[in-house]
Design a protein around this motif. Structure first.
Motif: not given
Length: 207
Positions: A70-82, A87-94
């Motif tokens: 899971w990669y994302a802006d900011g530091d908010q957690e995301y619950i998916y399928s429990g 979040p991990i910061p986006f890499t240049p390729l992503l």
């Protein structure tokens, strides 16, 4: 009701809606065509921080049949399928892949769920991307790299309405409109010998 269970191939008009009703899904089979498309897969395979998530079913802990990240802006957690995803910061390729998808969708994304299907035994079960954080009619852009895998849709109430499409290396699939309200989708297991595939689904999460 027509049975939509045929395997779709490359479209001459890539912006054709592949769903018969109640949603909009656009397929661009050769969206990422640069010479390094195979190198993209290898870089994602070796640089993404993959993890093995698990869920409890009838009191038993079962591993997901794939690796995720899971990669994302900011530091908010995301619950998916429990599963709670930090979040991990986006890499240049992503970021490069995300920006191309954003330009095609005319939509900004702030997060990406990545799935690594190691072989034909890895899969994703029937589901809709209808978490409350996505809200409304979400636009989800799905980029695929590596082996071609079958991606299936089935309508939630019209049981004979099904669509099956092969997502090949470098393809982009855009799900939008009312798709998540009316359709389920999956990547089924296959007994065929299958190479690895990496899928990136870009989303705009509302926290």
């Amino acid at each position: 009701m027509t049975l939509f269970d045929n395997q779709l191939n490359i479209f001459n008009t890539p912006n054709q809606n592949i769903l018969p009703f109640d949603g909009e899904v656009l397929l661009y089979p050769n969206f990422y065509q640069e010479d390094g498309v195979y190198a993209i897969f290898e870089e994602l395979k070796h640089t993404i921080l993959w993890k093995q998530d698990a869920m409890k079913i009838y009191g038993k802990v079962v591993n997901f049949p794939r690796l995720t990240s899971w990669y994302a802006d900011g530091d908010q957690e995301y619950i998916y399928s429990g599963v709670v995803n930090t979040p991990i910061p986006f890499t240049p390729l992503l970021l490069k892949i995300k920006e191309a998808a954003e330009a095609q969708c005319d939509k900004q994304f702030n997060s990406a769920l990545l799935n690594y299907y190691r072989n034909g035994g890895d899969s994703m079960g029937w589901h809709s991307d209808d978490e409350k954080e996505l809200s409304g009619n979400p636009v989800i852009a799905s980029a695929s790299f590596g082996a071609t895998r079958t991606f299936q849709f089935k309508h939630k109430t019209q049981k004979n309405a099904r669509v099956s499409v092969g997502l090949n290396n470098g393809s982009l699939l855009i799900m939008q409109g009312a798709t998540q309200h009316h359709w389920l989708h999956q990547v089924p297991k296959t007994a065929k010998e299958m190479g690895p595939r990496i899928n990136i689904t870009f989303r705009d999460i509302k926290y």
